[in-house]
Write a protein that holds these residues in place. Structure first.
Motif, mmCIF file in Angstrom:
data_model
loop_
_atom_site.group_PDB
_atom_site.id
_atom_site.type_symbol
_atom_site.label_atom_id
_atom_site.label_comp_id
_atom_site.label_asym_id
_atom_site.label_seq_id
_atom_site.Cartn_x
_atom_site.Cartn_y
_atom_site.Cartn_z
ATOM 1 N N LEU A 182 0.839 -1.191 0.000
ATOM 2 C CA LEU A 182 0.000 0.000 0.000
ATOM 3 C C LEU A 182 0.875 1.242 0.000
ATOM 4 N N GLU A 216 -1.657 -1.284 -4.072
ATOM 5 C CA GLU A 216 -2.775 -0.355 -4.136
ATOM 6 C C GLU A 216 -2.330 1.014 -3.638
ATOM 7 N N GLY A 243 -4.029 -0.240 -10.551
ATOM 8 C CA GLY A 243 -4.511 -0.946 -9.370
ATOM 9 C C GLY A 243 -5.602 -0.178 -8.643
ATOM 10 N N PRO A 244 -6.044 -0.692 -7.485
ATOM 11 C CA PRO A 244 -7.083 -0.015 -6.705
ATOM 12 C C PRO A 244 -6.599 1.339 -6.204
ATOM 13 N N ARG A 246 -7.916 4.355 -3.593
ATOM 14 C CA ARG A 246 -8.895 4.670 -2.558
ATOM 15 C C ARG A 246 -8.625 6.059 -2.000
#
Length: 261
Positions: A182, A216, A243-244, A246
Motif C-alpha cells: 500500500l 494499491e 490498481g485499486p 482509494r
C-alpha cells in the motif's frame, strides 16, 4: 487543514506487536483517543516539522504525563503503567520541542511542562535511518519538500506500507514505495506543483504508484474535502495507476497485505 470535523495528518499502524502513529497533526490527539490510549503507542514518527503533521504532539505528551500526575480530589493514577513513548523526529527535534512546550507552562504542576523530556523518548533521525519497533522495521526516505521531510516505509509481518508525508514529484518517492502493498500518498493539489514547496496531485501519486509497482494506492492530505474535488483527484490517479485507488477518510481501517492499518 482540519475541515468538516476531520483531523489533519495522523495514521495509526497496528500489528500483533506494534502500534505506530505516523504524524500527529491538529485533531489527532482527539481522534486517537477514540480508538486507543496514547500510552498504548509503541512509537510516533514525525515526517517533518510543519504544524499540520506535528501540532498535537504536545497534547498527546500531556495525556501521557497524566499517568504520573495526582491532584487533590482528582482520579488516582498508577505510575507503574507509565513508560515513555519513542518519538522519532528529524534532527533538531529536542531543542525545537522544548521551546514549543515552554510557551504553554502549567504553573500548578511542573511535571506537565515536561512532555518532551519525560513522556517521550525523543530520537532524532536522518534520511536512511532504520529502526525496529515491535515486529516492524521502519526506514526513513528523504523526499522533496520546502521543509526537510522524510517518507516512512513500514515493513511488517503481513505487508509493507509506504507513507509519503509531504513531497513533490521525485524519483525518491518511487524508491520509497517500490513493491509496497500500500502506498499512502499525499494528494494535496489538482495539478503538478512546479514550485519549491513540494506537493503531489492525484495524477502525480498515480504515476508514482505505477512506477513503483505497488499493490494499491490510497490518497490523503487533501486541500479540500468537497466531493467533486475528491472525485477528480481519484479519477486523475486512476488514469495513471491500474490498481485499486482509494480515498483516506477519518476512522478508516484498511488492511496492508494481510493485516489492518
Amino acid at each position: 487543514m482540519p475541515a468538516d470535523g476531520q483531523a489533519s495528518s495522523g495514521y495509526l499502524v497496528e500489528t500483533a506487536q506494534a502500534r505506530i502513529l505516523l504524524d500527529c497533526g491538529p485533531g489527532v490527539a482527539l481522534a486517537l483517543s477514540s480508538v486507543t490510549r496514547p500510552a498504548a503507542l509503541d512509537a510516533v514518527v514525525i515526517s517533518h516539522f510543519h504544524s499540520d503533521h506535528c501540532y498535537d504532539l504536545l497534547p498527546v505528551g500531556k495525556a501521557l504525563l497524566s499517568l504520573l500526575t495526582t491532584f487533590p480530589g482528582g482520579p488516582e493514577v498508577d505510575a507503574d503503567e507509565f513508560r515513555p513513548v519513542r518519538l522519532f523526529a528529524p534532527v533538531g527535534a529536542p531543542e525545537r520541542f522544548l521551546r514549543w512546550a515552554s510557551l504553554f507552562p502549567v504553573a500548578g504542576s511542573r511535571l506537565l511542562d515536561r512532555a518532551f523530556e519525560v513522556a517521550f523518548d525523543v530520537c532524532e533521525y536522518r534520511p536512511g535511518h532504520r529502526v525496529t519497533v515491535g515486529d516492524c522495521e521502519l526506514e526513513m526516505h528523504e523526499l522533496r519538500h520546502i521543509e526537510p521531510s522524510c517518507g516512512v516505509r513500514v515493513s511488517g509481518p503481513s505487508g509493507t506500507l509506504a507513507y509519503t508525508g509531504d513531497t513533490g514529484v521525485t524519483d525518491a518517492a518511487v524508491v520509497l514505495a517500490q513493491g509496497a502493498d500500500l502506498l499512502l500518498a499525499e494528494a494535496t493539489l489538482s495539478a503538478t506543483d512546479r514550485t519549491e514547496h513540494g506537493h503531489l496531485s492525484g495524477g502525480d501519486a498515480g504515476r508514482i504508484a505505477a512506477r513503483a509497482g505497488v499493490g494499491e494506492l490510497m490518497l490523503t492530505h487533501f486541500a479540500s474535502v468537497q466531493e467533486d474535488w475528491l472525485r477528480n483527484l481519484q479519477a486523475a490517479a486512476v488514469a495513471e495507476f491500474p490498481g485499486p485507488v482509494r480515498l483516506a477518510r477519518p476512522g478508516l481501517v484498511h488492511p496492508v497485505g494481510g493485516g489492518p492499518v
